[in-house]
Design a protein around this motif. Structure first.
Motif, PDB file in Angstrom:
ATOM      1  N   THR A 407       0.840  -1.195   0.000  1.00  0.00           N
ATOM      2  CA  THR A 407       0.000   0.000   0.000  1.00  0.00           C
ATOM      3  C   THR A 407       0.879   1.251   0.000  1.00  0.00           C
ATOM      4  OG1 THR A 407      -1.665  -1.211   1.252  1.00  0.00           O
ATOM      5  CG2 THR A 407      -1.837   1.191   1.239  1.00  0.00           C
ATOM      6  N   ALA A 411      -1.793   6.033   2.727  1.00  0.00           N
ATOM      7  CA  ALA A 411      -2.954   5.894   1.834  1.00  0.00           C
ATOM      8  C   ALA A 411      -3.901   4.812   2.349  1.00  0.00           C
ATOM      9  CB  ALA A 411      -2.500   5.564   0.418  1.00  0.00           C
ATOM     10  N   GLN A 412      -5.174   4.955   1.975  1.00  0.00           N
ATOM     11  CA  GLN A 412      -6.200   3.954   2.266  1.00  0.00           C
ATOM     12  C   GLN A 412      -6.723   3.420   0.931  1.00  0.00           C
ATOM     13  OE1 GLN A 412      -9.112   5.932   4.703  1.00  0.00           O
ATOM     14  NE2 GLN A 412      -7.879   5.720   6.576  1.00  0.00           N
ATOM     15  N   CYS A 413      -6.794   2.082   0.852  1.00  0.00           N
ATOM     16  CA  CYS A 413      -7.139   1.452  -0.435  1.00  0.00           C
ATOM     17  C   CYS A 413      -8.481   0.727  -0.363  1.00  0.00           C
ATOM     18  CB  CYS A 413      -6.039   0.482  -0.852  1.00  0.00           C
ATOM     19  SG  CYS A 413      -4.423   1.263  -1.100  1.00  0.00           S
ATOM     20  N   ARG A 414      -9.178   0.749  -1.515  1.00  0.00           N
ATOM     21  CA  ARG A 414     -10.412  -0.023  -1.679  1.00  0.00           C
ATOM     22  C   ARG A 414     -10.230  -0.933  -2.898  1.00  0.00           C
ATOM     23  NH1 ARG A 414     -13.613  -0.348   2.404  1.00  0.00           N
ATOM     24  NH2 ARG A 414     -15.428  -0.639   1.037  1.00  0.00           N
ATOM     25  N   TYR A 415     -10.832  -2.117  -2.804  1.00  0.00           N
ATOM     26  CA  TYR A 415     -10.675  -3.132  -3.854  1.00  0.00           C
ATOM     27  C   TYR A 415     -12.027  -3.366  -4.531  1.00  0.00           C
ATOM     28  CZ  TYR A 415      -6.200  -4.036  -1.621  1.00  0.00           C
ATOM     29  OH  TYR A 415      -4.935  -3.900  -1.106  1.00  0.00           O
ATOM     30  N   ARG A 431      -7.603  -1.807  -7.690  1.00  0.00           N
ATOM     31  CA  ARG A 431      -7.335  -1.203  -6.382  1.00  0.00           C
ATOM     32  C   ARG A 431      -7.216   0.310  -6.548  1.00  0.00           C
ATOM     33  NH1 ARG A 431      -1.855  -2.086  -2.937  1.00  0.00           N
ATOM     34  NH2 ARG A 431      -1.082  -0.708  -4.625  1.00  0.00           N
ATOM     35  N   LEU A 432      -7.980   1.016  -5.747  1.00  0.00           N
ATOM     36  CA  LEU A 432      -7.930   2.485  -5.737  1.00  0.00           C
ATOM     37  C   LEU A 432      -7.482   2.939  -4.358  1.00  0.00           C
ATOM     38  CD1 LEU A 432     -11.277   3.356  -7.589  1.00  0.00           C
ATOM     39  CD2 LEU A 432      -9.023   2.923  -8.579  1.00  0.00           C
ATOM     40  N   CYS A 433      -6.393   3.696  -4.320  1.00  0.00           N
ATOM     41  CA  CYS A 433      -5.839   4.164  -3.042  1.00  0.00           C
ATOM     42  C   CYS A 433      -5.923   5.692  -2.983  1.00  0.00           C
ATOM     43  CB  CYS A 433      -4.381   3.729  -2.902  1.00  0.00           C
ATOM     44  SG  CYS A 433      -4.160   1.915  -2.903  1.00  0.00           S
ATOM     45  N   LEU A 439      -6.775  10.604  -5.222  1.00  0.00           N
ATOM     46  CA  LEU A 439      -6.405   9.304  -5.775  1.00  0.00           C
ATOM     47  C   LEU A 439      -4.907   9.293  -6.061  1.00  0.00           C
ATOM     48  CD1 LEU A 439      -7.381   6.540  -6.860  1.00  0.00           C
ATOM     49  CD2 LEU A 439      -7.670   7.624  -9.101  1.00  0.00           C
ATOM     50  N   SER A 441      -3.243   6.099  -6.364  1.00  0.00           N
ATOM     51  CA  SER A 441      -2.864   4.856  -7.018  1.00  0.00           C
ATOM     52  C   SER A 441      -4.109   4.192  -7.591  1.00  0.00           C
ATOM     53  CB  SER A 441      -2.165   3.914  -6.034  1.00  0.00           C
ATOM     54  OG  SER A 441      -1.893   2.658  -6.644  1.00  0.00           O
ATOM     55  N   ASP A 443      -4.617   0.566  -9.576  1.00  0.00           N
ATOM     56  CA  ASP A 443      -3.910  -0.629 -10.034  1.00  0.00           C
ATOM     57  C   ASP A 443      -4.896  -1.684 -10.542  1.00  0.00           C
ATOM     58  OD1 ASP A 443      -1.317   0.354  -9.132  1.00  0.00           O
ATOM     59  OD2 ASP A 443      -2.094   0.013  -7.101  1.00  0.00           O
TER      60      ASP A 443
END
Length: 449
Positions: A407, A411-415, A431-433, A439, A441, A443
């Motif tokens: 990560t 940052a905080q990520c959502r899948y 994956r959006l961080c 935003l 990242s 991926d």
């Protein structure tokens, strides 16, 4: 018992259906599913052994389960949906429907065979009873002739003794007939309504020729012409049975027969005097019982009275046009019942399919991100701009088959499941961080192989 190559092929196809449909992880199962349903139906329809079918189905199920468990191509959700959808909708239900159809066809064939056998047995019993009635009547007239001979010759002479023996043997023969017909008779079946009968005049002529005194009164049309068919046979049966009983139990008494064909139902009253000690009723005798069943089956009735020193029989016989039709006594076959039996599993399968689709749709809306929308995202966009392309809440953690990179700092990520539609069962993810609602990242993650 050997298994044919056709059944071996169908069992193999059933096992393959139970295996291939669940492990399909893309749109190919849309084409495979109907083929599997058709093959499973054929297996259920033509494979005779239930055990063999269950073993083939279980083999395919175990193989599919092991493949999905140890495969890195599918997620846990996809695994559950594939197993339930593939096995239940496209293998188990079609096989069960085919099996039910096979059982229905076999049951109908057995019913037809049983009906043929029962019809043959009933026909034999009816022929036996018709023979019994005719022979019983002839033997009763023979006994009557022997009684007349007893009266005509002197007692204690050889001729008198011979007449006594003839009468006794005739009575014994009648008893034997009763016993035989008791073995052959099926009380649940109606009596024969169309024996080979002679005319009323001939019947009375034979009885008078054997010494019976008969007073016959007829009011109305000819006794046989207006009551044709089964009604004439019933009338002949009533008169013949009455004359038989009179010859046996009251051999020297006048028999009064009153027939009225002016009314409907036709009415016949037969009576004679009773003298001396009444003879006991023979348990094996079937004459009056059979006569009552015949009349009641035709919609008529029979009354027997023994009082004031007389025996009286009253019968009412519906004419042919008013007789109850045998078809009217049968409940109509409900064609809807058969359709419901076939439609029920289809309805259940459709309900399960609808439930699974709704579940998949809810999962898609909550966790999926369309690849086309993902392509519109750019690093540096704020959450409000991202929300124009991403409506799902996503997941906190990736699926077990996804090997996510580290990560980004702070940052905080959502899948999100990378799916083009509800029926897309792929396991790729996005994956959006975000860091401070920006935003940082975006991926595209792939399952590990």
């Amino acid at each position: 018992m050997t298994t044919s190559w056709k059944q071996i092929g169908l069992l193999t196809a059933l096992a393959l259906c139970a295996y291939l449909v669940p492990i399909s992880t893309n749109g190919s199962w849309i084409l495979l599913a109907p083929l599997s349903a058709f093959a499973s139906y054929l297996a259920g329809r033509h494979v005779g052994s239930l055990l063999h079918g269950v073993l083939a189905f279980a083999t395919g199920t175990v193989a599919a389960t092991l493949t999905l468990v140890f495969s890195s191509h599918v997620s846990l959700l996809t695994f559950a949906l594939n197993i339930i959808t593939g096995l239940v909708l496209f293998a188990l239900f079609p096989w069960w429907i085919g099996r039910a159809r096979r059982n229905t066809v076999m049951f109908r064939a057995q019913e037809r065979e049983h009906a043929v056998v029962q019809a043959e047995l009933r026909e034999r019993a009816r022929i036996a009873e018709a023979m019994h009635d005719q022979l019983g009547h002839d033997l009763a007239l023979l006994a009557l002739s022997a009684s007349a001979l007893q009266v005509a010759v002197q007692r204690d002479t050889p001729a008198y003794k011979q007449a006594v023996r003839i009468r006794e043997q005739a009575d014994e023969s009648i008893d034997h007939l009763h016993q035989i017909i008791g073995v052959l008779h099926d009380a649940s079946q109606p009596e024969p309504l169309d024996p080979a009968v002679a005319s009323m005049d001939r019947l009375l002529e034979r009885a008078r020729a054997n010494g019976m005194e008969i007073n016959y009164v007829h009011e109305g049309k000819n006794a046989m012409d207006p009551v044709a068919g089964g009604t004439a046979a019933l009338l002949h049966q009533v008169v013949q049975e009455s004359l038989t009983n009179a010859a046996k139990y009251a051999p020297n008494q006048q028999v009064d027969i009153e027939l009225d064909t002016r009314v409907n139902p036709t009415q016949v009253r037969i009576s004679n005097s009773l003298v001396g000690q009444a003879l006991p009723v023979r348990e094996a005798a079937t004459g009056l019982k059979s006569l009552r069943r015949s009349l009641e089956a035709a919609g008529g009735m029979l009354q027997v009275n023994r009082e004031a020193g007389r025996f009286e029989l009253l019968a009412r016989i519906p004419q042919a046009s008013d007789r109850l039709s045998p078809k009217s006594t049968l409940a109509p076959v409900k064609k809807g019942t058969r359709g419901l039996m076939i439609a029920l599993p289809v309805i259940v399968a459709a309900a399960i399919a609808a439930g699974l689709y709704l579940l998949q749709d809810a999962t898609y809306k909550a966790t999926a991100l369309n690849p086309a929308n993902f392509q519109q995202l750019q690093v540096g966009m704020d959450r409000e701009e991202v929300s124009e392309f991403v409506s799902a809440k996503g997941l906190d953690e990736p699926l077990p088959v996804i090997n996510a990179p580290s990560t980004p700092p702070a940052a905080q990520c959502r899948y999100f499941a990378a799916k083009t539609g509800v029926l897309d069962l792929g396991s790729e993810m996005f994956r959006l961080c975000f860091a401070q609602d920006i935003l940082v990242s975006a991926d595209h993650l792939y399952p590990t192989y």
